[in-house]
Design a protein around this motif. Structure first.
Motif, short mmCIF file in Angstrom:
data_model
loop_
_atom_site.label_atom_id
_atom_site.label_comp_id
_atom_site.label_asym_id
_atom_site.label_seq_id
_atom_site.Cartn_x
_atom_site.Cartn_y
_atom_site.Cartn_z
N VAL A 137 1.99 0.41 -5.83
CA VAL A 137 1.95 -1.05 -5.83
C VAL A 137 1.65 -1.53 -4.41
O VAL A 137 2.18 -0.99 -3.44
N ALA A 138 0.82 -2.56 -4.31
CA ALA A 138 0.60 -3.26 -3.05
C ALA A 138 1.18 -4.66 -3.19
O ALA A 138 0.87 -5.38 -4.14
N VAL A 139 2.03 -5.03 -2.24
CA VAL A 139 2.69 -6.34 -2.27
C VAL A 139 2.19 -7.15 -1.08
O VAL A 139 2.38 -6.76 0.08
N LEU A 140 1.54 -8.27 -1.36
CA LEU A 140 1.16 -9.21 -0.31
C LEU A 140 2.40 -10.02 0.04
O LEU A 140 3.01 -10.65 -0.83
N THR A 141 2.77 -10.02 1.30
CA THR A 141 4.05 -10.57 1.71
C THR A 141 3.94 -12.04 2.12
O THR A 141 2.86 -12.58 2.28
N GLY A 142 5.11 -12.64 2.31
CA GLY A 142 5.19 -14.02 2.75
C GLY A 142 6.57 -14.29 3.32
O GLY A 142 7.45 -13.42 3.29
N PRO A 143 6.80 -15.48 3.87
CA PRO A 143 8.12 -15.83 4.41
C PRO A 143 9.21 -15.65 3.35
O PRO A 143 9.08 -16.14 2.23
N GLY A 144 10.25 -14.91 3.70
CA GLY A 144 11.34 -14.66 2.74
C GLY A 144 11.01 -13.61 1.71
O GLY A 144 11.82 -13.34 0.81
N ALA A 145 9.84 -13.03 1.80
CA ALA A 145 9.41 -12.00 0.83
C ALA A 145 8.65 -10.93 1.58
O ALA A 145 7.48 -10.65 1.30
N GLY A 146 9.32 -10.33 2.55
CA GLY A 146 8.70 -9.30 3.37
C GLY A 146 9.30 -7.93 3.10
O GLY A 146 10.01 -7.73 2.10
N PRO A 147 9.07 -6.97 3.98
CA PRO A 147 9.58 -5.61 3.75
C PRO A 147 11.09 -5.53 3.63
O PRO A 147 11.61 -4.75 2.82
#
Length: 410
Positions: A137-147
């Motif tokens: 899976v590849a997850v494009l991240t964002g504020p509050g939804a990072g590693p």
């Protein structure tokens, strides 16, 4: 025309694509990295709505506009918003290399069998549920939804590859960490994409057709395809309708409460959902695990009795309740309070139907149901066939207004 230029991850931008543009819109780092036409107005991209309004003023006067975007602007990028506002016919898109393609390239991995999910400006739970069941899976991240947030929500056994500042020769970093290690770090804001890998199933574990992950070719499997005790299993006729009402899908979480053999749990996992099976008996727990392994799916098994065992679980999108014991009404009530979309209840006893129905209605669900009775073809001596009746089962279901699911691509 609106020329949309993907800056890719490190490739130099051809200045000619901006020639003649009277308005250039982009992030500050993109604008600072290129030579703009001397007469062009420059708008630093922040909130999207004001930028779209400014673009509309130029488009209305047939004045050329250029938009600079990260990576591939048609891949979870600004092309969607521009096409919705101005129509795809006005766009000339020049794609760059996406952060996802670059991240997999850095590892030397193919990604035609990967699932891509965006957590940027969307609920993290969708990305988490995809990572729970898919091996790549590849997850494009964002504020509050990072590693860190992703790692904290995932079980052990997952390897995360955190790719930061891809394409920046001075600051690019690609790090392999466990979910627990990711959860314990401050990653800052430069993260481009996070790859979540189940290394016991990568490579080659995802079912693919022409490079796209697909679901199973069939469902409502015969009982003989599961290990069970004394025919204590949800029959395939009942399972077929239960699956139709549950609607398990990629990015969602399903509970199978009173799971028994886990046939419903396994079928939901085969259809792409993240699944938790709750079972009170130790031998039942082992059967569920064996059935999940036999069908090549991931099912988290919780050994405990509902409703107590449900308290530590994440809220589900859908719930299947089997077993129909004395505590059925309390279990239905507990599940209905937390289910986001649907609850399906299977019962053999008529006298438990009213309480289960009231529990669903009381939790705000629209409730419906049927009594399922079927007769199967059975051979008799002399090359003749009779009808063998199966035990009747009441199936109730409660539904809420569907929750919009965004951000998943395959």
């Amino acid at each position: 025309m609106i020329t949309v230029v993907g800056t890719g991850t490190g490739a130099p931008l051809d200045a000619e694509v901006l020639a003649g543009a009277e308005l250039v819109v982009g992030g500050r780092r993109h604008l600072d990295a290129v030579r703009l036409p001397e007469t062009a107005e420059r708008i630093v991209l922040g909130p999207l709505a004001p930028a779209l309004d400014a673009i509309e003023e130029y488009v209305a006067k047939d004045r050329p506009v250029a938009v600079l975007a990260s990576g591939d602007p048609g891949f979870f990028g600004i092309v969607r918003a521009l096409a919705e506002r101005f129509g795809s016919g006005r766009l000339e898109v020049r794609p760059g290399v996406s952060s996802v393609a670059t991240a997999f390239a850095r590892l030397g991995l193919t990604w035609d069998d990967a699932v891509v999910v965006s957590a940027h400006g969307r609920e993290l739970r969708t990305a988490v549920n995809v990572c729970r069941v898919q091996p790549k899976v590849a997850v494009l991240t964002g504020p509050g939804a990072g590693p860190a947030e992703l790692g904290a929500a995932l079980p052990g056994g997952r390897m995360l590859v955190v790719a930061s500042a891809l394409g920046d020769p001075e600051h690019e970093r690609v790090e392999r960490v466990t979910a627990a290690e990711a959860a314990g770090r401050d990653w800052g804001t430069a993260v481009s994409v996070v790859l979540c890998l189940d290394e016991t199933r990568v490579p080659g574990a995802a079912r693919t057709v022409a490079g796209a992950a697909v679901g199973p070719g069939r469902w409502a499997l015969d009982e003989r395809e599961f290990t069970h005790r004394d025919s204590m299993i949800t029959k395939f006729e009942v399972r077929a309708l239960a699956l139709a009402r549950l609607g398990p899908r990629l990015g969602e979480l399903v509970w199978d409460v009173g799971a028994g053999s886990g046939s419903v749990a396994v079928e939901c996992a085969r259809l792409g959902a993240a699944v938790v099976a709750v079972e009170k008996t130790a031998d039942g727990v082992e059967r569920i695990r064996a059935n999940a392994t036999a069908h090549g799916v991931e099912v988290r098994v919780v050994h405990g009795e509902a409703p107590v065992a449900l308290s530590q679980l994440d809220d589900p999108d859908a719930v299947f309740i089997g077993g129909g014991g004395r505590e059925l009404a309390a279990v239905v009530t507990a599940c209905a309070r937390r289910a986001r979309r649907s609850v399906v209840v299977a019962m053999a006893a008529l006298d438990r139907v009213p309480a289960a129905r009231q529990a669903l209605v009381g939790a705000g669900f629209d409730c419906d149901g049927v009594l399922l009775q079927s007769s199967r073809l059975a051979p008799l001596p002399g090359d003749v066939t009779r009808l063998a009746a199966t035990n009747p089962v009441f199936l109730l279901w409660g539904t809420r207004t569907p929750v919009t699911r965004e951000g998943v691509a395959q």
